[in-house]
Design an enzyme around this catalytic site. Structure first.
Site, PDB file in Angstrom:
ATOM      1  N   ASP A   1      21.785 -31.972 -16.069  1.00  0.00           N
ATOM      2  CA  ASP A   1      21.398 -30.815 -16.887  1.00  0.00           C
ATOM      3  C   ASP A   1      22.346 -30.792 -18.087  1.00  0.00           C
ATOM      4  O   ASP A   1      23.546 -30.556 -17.948  1.00  0.00           O
ATOM      5  CB  ASP A   1      21.519 -29.534 -16.046  1.00  0.00           C
ATOM      6  CG  ASP A   1      21.068 -28.281 -16.815  1.00  0.00           C
ATOM      7  OD1 ASP A   1      21.170 -28.288 -18.068  1.00  0.00           O
ATOM      8  OD2 ASP A   1      20.646 -27.305 -16.174  1.00  0.00           O
TER       9      ASP A   1
ATOM     10  N   LYS B   1      18.369 -22.763 -25.265  1.00  0.00           N
ATOM     11  CA  LYS B   1      19.768 -22.559 -25.674  1.00  0.00           C
ATOM     12  C   LYS B   1      20.041 -23.251 -27.014  1.00  0.00           C
ATOM     13  O   LYS B   1      19.514 -22.833 -28.021  1.00  0.00           O
ATOM     14  CB  LYS B   1      20.700 -23.016 -24.556  1.00  0.00           C
ATOM     15  CG  LYS B   1      20.236 -22.624 -23.146  1.00  0.00           C
ATOM     16  CD  LYS B   1      20.089 -21.130 -22.939  1.00  0.00           C
ATOM     17  CE  LYS B   1      19.628 -20.835 -21.515  1.00  0.00           C
ATOM     18  NZ  LYS B   1      19.283 -19.462 -21.276  1.00  0.00           N
TER      19      LYS B   1
ATOM     20  N   TYR C   1      23.832 -23.600 -12.477  1.00  0.00           N
ATOM     21  CA  TYR C   1      23.228 -22.352 -12.974  1.00  0.00           C
ATOM     22  C   TYR C   1      22.553 -21.624 -11.804  1.00  0.00           C
ATOM     23  O   TYR C   1      21.911 -22.253 -10.952  1.00  0.00           O
ATOM     24  CB  TYR C   1      22.216 -22.723 -14.070  1.00  0.00           C
ATOM     25  CG  TYR C   1      21.284 -21.620 -14.449  1.00  0.00           C
ATOM     26  CD1 TYR C   1      21.769 -20.426 -14.967  1.00  0.00           C
ATOM     27  CD2 TYR C   1      19.912 -21.761 -14.298  1.00  0.00           C
ATOM     28  CE1 TYR C   1      20.901 -19.399 -15.307  1.00  0.00           C
ATOM     29  CE2 TYR C   1      19.048 -20.746 -14.648  1.00  0.00           C
ATOM     30  CZ  TYR C   1      19.549 -19.557 -15.142  1.00  0.00           C
ATOM     31  OH  TYR C   1      18.696 -18.549 -15.482  1.00  0.00           O
TER      32      TYR C   1
ATOM     33  N   ARG D   1      -3.270 -28.998 -22.289  1.00  0.00           N
ATOM     34  CA  ARG D   1      -2.304 -29.121 -21.186  1.00  0.00           C
ATOM     35  C   ARG D   1      -1.861 -30.573 -21.036  1.00  0.00           C
ATOM     36  O   ARG D   1      -0.716 -30.859 -20.710  1.00  0.00           O
ATOM     37  CB  ARG D   1      -2.899 -28.577 -19.877  1.00  0.00           C
ATOM     38  CG  ARG D   1      -1.995 -28.786 -18.684  1.00  0.00           C
ATOM     39  CD  ARG D   1      -2.227 -27.836 -17.504  1.00  0.00           C
ATOM     40  NE  ARG D   1      -3.606 -27.496 -17.245  1.00  0.00           N
ATOM     41  CZ  ARG D   1      -4.507 -28.299 -16.658  1.00  0.00           C
ATOM     42  NH1 ARG D   1      -4.154 -29.511 -16.259  1.00  0.00           N
ATOM     43  NH2 ARG D   1      -5.735 -27.884 -16.463  1.00  0.00           N
TER      44      ARG D   1
HETATM   45  C1  PLP Z   1      22.551 -24.686 -17.428  1.00  0.00           C
HETATM   46  C2  PLP Z   1      21.189 -24.053 -17.426  1.00  0.00           C
HETATM   47  N1  PLP Z   1      20.140 -24.773 -16.990  1.00  0.00           N
HETATM   48  C3  PLP Z   1      18.900 -24.246 -16.954  1.00  0.00           C
HETATM   49  C4  PLP Z   1      18.650 -22.950 -17.354  1.00  0.00           C
HETATM   50  C5  PLP Z   1      17.266 -22.389 -17.276  1.00  0.00           C
HETATM   51  O1  PLP Z   1      16.661 -22.369 -18.523  1.00  0.00           O
HETATM   52  P1  PLP Z   1      15.498 -21.321 -18.928  1.00  0.00           P
HETATM   53  O2  PLP Z   1      16.127 -19.971 -18.952  1.00  0.00           O
HETATM   54  O3  PLP Z   1      15.057 -21.821 -20.260  1.00  0.00           O
HETATM   55  O4  PLP Z   1      14.435 -21.421 -17.893  1.00  0.00           O
HETATM   56  C6  PLP Z   1      19.716 -22.168 -17.830  1.00  0.00           C
HETATM   57  C7  PLP Z   1      19.478 -20.775 -18.256  1.00  0.00           C
HETATM   58  O5  PLP Z   1      20.379 -20.032 -18.552  1.00  0.00           O
HETATM   59  C8  PLP Z   1      21.018 -22.742 -17.857  1.00  0.00           C
HETATM   60  O6  PLP Z   1      22.076 -22.034 -18.282  1.00  0.00           O
END
Ligand code: PLP
Length: 379
Positions: A170, A195, A98, A46
């Site tokens: 982000d 992604k 998101y 961890r």
């Molecule tokens: C712009 C964005 N940030 C964060 C996330 C969250 O990521 P995760 O699904 O890997 O937890 C997503 C998920 O679709 C996203 O589109």
């Protein structure tokens, strides 16, 4: 080094023990401590794992930062950064973040006494106006999900820094291939590694990168204490994917730009949201701060056309959540990715019930166009 080389040679990709060109998977939870109470570099996975450390150093490199931390999901990475906040703090977030990020802020952080203001961060004066004494950070997402709005990271950072606030970006939609927020003034960059970094729709992951030792120490403490670390197996898979990040993104960029132009010409399509179209309000800022415009876009069909029929009748574009994989996906945010946002807030932010989002993959461009052509014709 250009990022095309960094994806192959950036970070500690070689195994220091054996010289193995590919870092091995250290599938262990714990490590032999040869001396009681001695200083051991590795004690417990961890906290320390060589496979994760190798990935973290590559990620730090790709984002042109110094300290990288890998998490078990994008949301775990976002939560770690939100862990910098305490009761009484305020944050400014982009109004079309998101859905999962909004849910975290609205349903988990707000009840803990952390307040927020959602603004259109593409409008720097709106960020300025939302600033409070107790604002700790400004949270940007650009291009945004699903409307592809672009925030000028440099301008937003200047406004936030003048007031002594932290800037978090982000970078999920762009990936470090297309955009490097730390070079544009951000203090912290984070993303869902699920992604474009993973790129094959087979891993859930997230990461945080910064240049600040002070912020890095806090993120590391949160990573260790909360424990949402990325596993050795998945750290390995992400490193494998990163080797082709530049190649994949180049193709995503090319395919998406062509699909955006194609869709803009179709009678059944009322609007295309893609920052790479010169007619888009986001085009100039996107051109200034992005290497390519990315693989994501959204569209409005003409009023009265059946969105459900369209998304269910494509053959190559799979109806699925998520994005950034090699295969093309399509979804309806109101019902899928953004269903966690209350409808009135979603509509106020411009995310209509019928909006359709596309993640353009790396298939042959003519095959993709043909699929969309037949889907639209069927309407
Ligand atoms: C712009 C964005 N940030 C964060 C996330 C969250 O990521 P995760 O699904 O890997 O937890 C997503 C998920 O679709 C996203 O589109």
């Amino acid at each position: 080094m250009d990022i095309e080389t960094q994806v192959i040679h950036g970070g500690n990709q070689e195994d220091p023990l054996t010289g193995a060109v590919v870092p091995p998977i250290y599938q262990t939870s714990t490590y032999h401590q040869y001396e009681l109470g001695g200083e051991a570099a590795y004690e417990y996975t961890r906290g320390e794992n060589p496979t994760r450390f190798a990935l973290e150093s590559v990620l730090a490199n790709l984002e042109n930062g110094q300290y990288g931390y890998a998490f078990s999901s994008g949301m775990a990475a976002i939560s770690a950064v939100m862990g910098l906040l305490k009761a009484g703090d305020h944050l400014i977030i982009a109004s079309d973040v998101y859905g999962g990020t909004f849910r975290l802020v609205h349903q988990i952080l707000a009840p803990l006494g952390i307040t927020y203001t959602a603004v259109d961060t593409a409008d720097t004066s709106a960020i300025q106006a939302a600033m409070q004494e107790n604002t700790k950070l400004v949270y940007l997402e650009t291009p945004s999900n699903p409307l592809m709005h672009v925030t000028d990271i440099r301008a937003a950072s200047d406004v936030a820094h003048a007031a002594g606030k932290l800037v978090v970006v982000d970078n999920t939609f762009a990936s470090p291939y297309n955009q490097r927020p730390l070079e544009l003034g951000a203090d912290i960059v984070l993303a869902s590694g699920t992604k474009y970094i993973g790129g094959h729709s087979d891993v859930i992951a997230g990461y945080v990168v910064t240049r600040s030792k002070e912020l890095a120490d806090q993120i590391k403490l949160i990573q260790l204490s909360v424990g949402a670390v990325l596993s050795p197996q998945e750290s390995f898979l992400l490193q494998r994917s990163i080797k082709t990040l530049a190649l994949r993104l180049e193709r995503h960029n090319d395919n998406a730009l062509e699909i955006a132009k194609f869709l803009a010409e179709q009678d059944q399509v009322a609007h295309v949201y893609y920052p790479g179209l010169p007619g888009s309000a986001d085009y100039e800022v996107a051109r200034k701060q992005m290497r390519g415009f990315g693989g994501m876009m959204s569209i409005d069909l003409q009023p009265g056309l059946d969105t459900k029929y369209f998304v269910e009748h494509l053959k190559l574009f799979t109806l699925a959540e998520s994005l950034g994989g090699v295969e093309s996906l399509i979804e309806v945010p109101a019902v899928m990715t953004h269903a966690s946002i209350p409808r009135e807030i979603r509509l106020a932010n411009g995310i209509k019930d019928e909006l359709v989002r596309l993640s353009v993959g790396i298939e042959n461009i003519e095959d993709l166009k043909e699929d969309l052509r037949q889907g639209l014709a069927a309407l």
